[in-house]
Structure formats: structure tokens, C-alpha cells
Design an enzyme around this catalytic site. Sequence first.
Site, PDB file in Angstrom:
ATOM      1  N   HIS A 197      -1.645   5.053   9.208  1.00  0.00           N
ATOM      2  CA  HIS A 197      -0.164   5.560   9.633  1.00  0.00           C
ATOM      3  C   HIS A 197       0.115   6.793  10.319  1.00  0.00           C
ATOM      4  CE1 HIS A 197       0.037   2.813   6.251  1.00  0.00           C
ATOM      5  NE2 HIS A 197       1.120   2.441   6.336  1.00  0.00           N
ATOM      6  N   GLU A 228       3.908  -5.248   8.642  1.00  0.00           N
ATOM      7  CA  GLU A 228       2.633  -4.809   8.052  1.00  0.00           C
ATOM      8  C   GLU A 228       2.028  -6.219   7.332  1.00  0.00           C
ATOM      9  OE1 GLU A 228       2.921  -0.311   6.937  1.00  0.00           O
ATOM     10  OE2 GLU A 228       3.195  -1.898   5.177  1.00  0.00           O
ATOM     11  N   HIS A 279       0.625  -1.349  -0.126  1.00  0.00           N
ATOM     12  CA  HIS A 279      -0.031   0.177   0.033  1.00  0.00           C
ATOM     13  C   HIS A 279       0.896   1.238  -0.214  1.00  0.00           C
ATOM     14  CE1 HIS A 279      -0.282  -0.364   4.450  1.00  0.00           C
ATOM     15  NE2 HIS A 279       0.949   0.371   4.288  1.00  0.00           N
ATOM     16  N   HIS A 298       9.896  -4.293   3.798  1.00  0.00           N
ATOM     17  CA  HIS A 298      10.034  -2.719   3.405  1.00  0.00           C
ATOM     18  C   HIS A 298      10.721  -2.420   4.974  1.00  0.00           C
ATOM     19  CE1 HIS A 298       5.912  -2.248   4.094  1.00  0.00           C
ATOM     20  NE2 HIS A 298       6.195  -0.919   4.244  1.00  0.00           N
TER      21      HIS A 298
HETATM   22  C1  DHB Z   1       6.267   3.303   1.695  1.00  0.00           C
HETATM   23  C2  DHB Z   1       5.618   2.252   2.235  1.00  0.00           C
HETATM   24  C3  DHB Z   1       4.537   1.867   3.169  1.00  0.00           C
HETATM   25  O1  DHB Z   1       3.940   0.819   3.678  1.00  0.00           O
HETATM   26  C4  DHB Z   1       4.241   3.262   3.696  1.00  0.00           C
HETATM   27  O2  DHB Z   1       3.042   2.851   4.646  1.00  0.00           O
HETATM   28  C5  DHB Z   1       4.660   4.346   3.393  1.00  0.00           C
HETATM   29  C6  DHB Z   1       5.747   4.313   2.489  1.00  0.00           C
HETATM   30  C7  DHB Z   1       7.367   3.385   0.907  1.00  0.00           C
HETATM   31  O3  DHB Z   1       7.813   2.426   0.284  1.00  0.00           O
HETATM   32  O4  DHB Z   1       7.263   4.416   0.332  1.00  0.00           O
HETATM   33 FE    FE Z   2       2.682   1.093   5.244  1.00  0.00          FE
END
Ligand code: DHB
Ligand code: FE
Length: 283
Positions: free
Chosen positions: A59, A244, A12, A197
Site C-alpha cells: 500500500h 483487492e 487485511h 470496502h
Molecule cells: C482499511 C482496509 C484496507 O484494506 C487497507 O489496506 C487499509 C485500511 C480499513 O478498513 O481501515
Molecule cells: Fe488494503
Amino acid sequence: MAEIIGAVTTSHVPSIGIAIDQGLTQDAYWKPLFDGYLPAKEFVRKLAPDVTIVVYNDHGLEVFLDRVPTFGVGAAAEYRSGDEGWGPRPIPSFEGDPDFSWHLIEHLVAQEFDVTMFQEMGVDHGFSVPMSIAFGGPAGEVEAWPTKVIPVTVNTIQFPLPQPGRCFKLGQAIRKAVDAYPKDARVLIMGTGGMSHQLQGERAGFMKPPFDRMFLKNFVDDPIALTNIPLGEYMREAGHEGAELIMWLVARGALNANVREVYQHYHVSASLTAAGLGCYVNA
Ligand code: DHB
Ligand code: FE
């Protein structure tokens, strides 16, 4: 009778929403990602859900660090896409289904999931980007979303976070609640976030495709194995925000033990994220 007819799980990333809204999906950087989303859109179009339960994490738009519910359910008639710093997204607001939301809340609490009830809430990229991926198009293309929505939030921003097994059980409880809803409704469940990530700290930019591939495989074959991985290991293996993936486990818990993967797409990277997507139906 209401029935869960399938699931879509997807990353997302906010910039995916910006790429959609600014018409950049065919740019060299974005094209491979968005081309891979087309079969998922077709899957969702054919399923034609009446209601979509979107399991995501806020977030910091609606929920800030001073008060963070572990689990929450929206019970509003309408949810607007909020301004996360890039301005509000140019998309229609999302129509809720308050009767179904209250049914869900009552049944979850009866099953000892004491959720926070949101009678008003804005939704952030964790919600709106997956909706655009599954249902949307460029800015202006979608005049109204073709499904009602029920947001379900999971805390992934402030420790302690719920364990993977608990999230899977929440999905099972959602399933029972949907099965007990007396009105007819075709229900799609979405789990958003992940895959690997990490956005901050020394490991910012960390991604781990082998972990993501293992997760995608076991998501179908052995979700219990995924629930047995402690949260800390998700963070070590998939990066801090890789945690997540617990929202995918909520969606998985709402499906049958046996599922069929209709489609999968995995692309490294979108922004700082190893972007994954899966479409599933009950076997
Ligand atoms: C990114 C990924 C995320 O899950 C998020 O909540 C905010 C930013 C990203 O990769 O930029
Ligand atoms: Fe996120």
C-alpha cells in the site's frame, strides 16, 4: 515434491494488527471478529505448512506510485514488517526461502508472467496482518513464525490494475511452479485484501454484503464466473478497495477446480472493511 495443501483468504485491515499488538482482541468491538478467527488458526495449525505464499498488495510501504510492478515476487532471506505510520509492529521478522522464491520466479517467467524480483523488501499490513490472523497471537506470543514465507505482490494501488482473470491465471502458474519444485514442502497459499470496502472519496465507508456473499459462494462453486466480472464492476459493486479481491483469485487459481470450504467467517465491519475469511482445501 512440493504441494499446495490449502488456502486461507482474508481481509487485511491495519487496525486488526493494532488490536492484536495492543491486546484488544477481547474488547467488545473486536471480540466477534477475533472469535471468528480461532477456527482458521486451528486449520492452519493442523496443516502445518513449511512455506506460505502470501499474495497481497503493498500500500505504499515498499512500492510507491513512482514505480509500481504489476506482479512481484520476494526472493529475500528475511522480510521485516515496516513502519506504516504507527511504528513497526512488535512481531518477529519473517524468514524467506530464497531457493524456492527463485524457482517460483523462474517458472513464472517461463510461463510468461514477467514478475519483478524483490531481493530486499519490507512488508506492510497487507502481508503481516493476515500472517497474524493465521499464525500469530498477541505481541510477544510468537517468537518465530512457524513457516517460511514467499511474498507475491499484485498492484491494486495505481491504474491500470491487472484484470481478475489474469490474477486467476497467475495462481494457476504458481500452482504449476510449486508442483515442479523438487524439494519436499507443504505449501499454504494466502490471498489477502477485500472484501467490500472503500477508503476514500464520496463513497468512503461503502460496503456491500450481498456482493461479498456472492463472491464467497462462487469462490467455491464457480470461480470462473468471478474472473468474468470486469475490474470496474468490482469497484462499483464492492467499493474501490474491494478490487483487492483479485488477490483472492490468485489463491483460488492455485487450487484445484474443485475445492472444499473448511471454514468461513464474515463480519461487518472491521474499521471501514467488510471483513471476510475463508479456509479451503483441494477436493
Ligand atoms: C482499511 C482496509 C484496507 O484494506 C487497507 O489496506 C487499509 C485500511 C480499513 O478498513 O481501515
Ligand atoms: Fe488494503
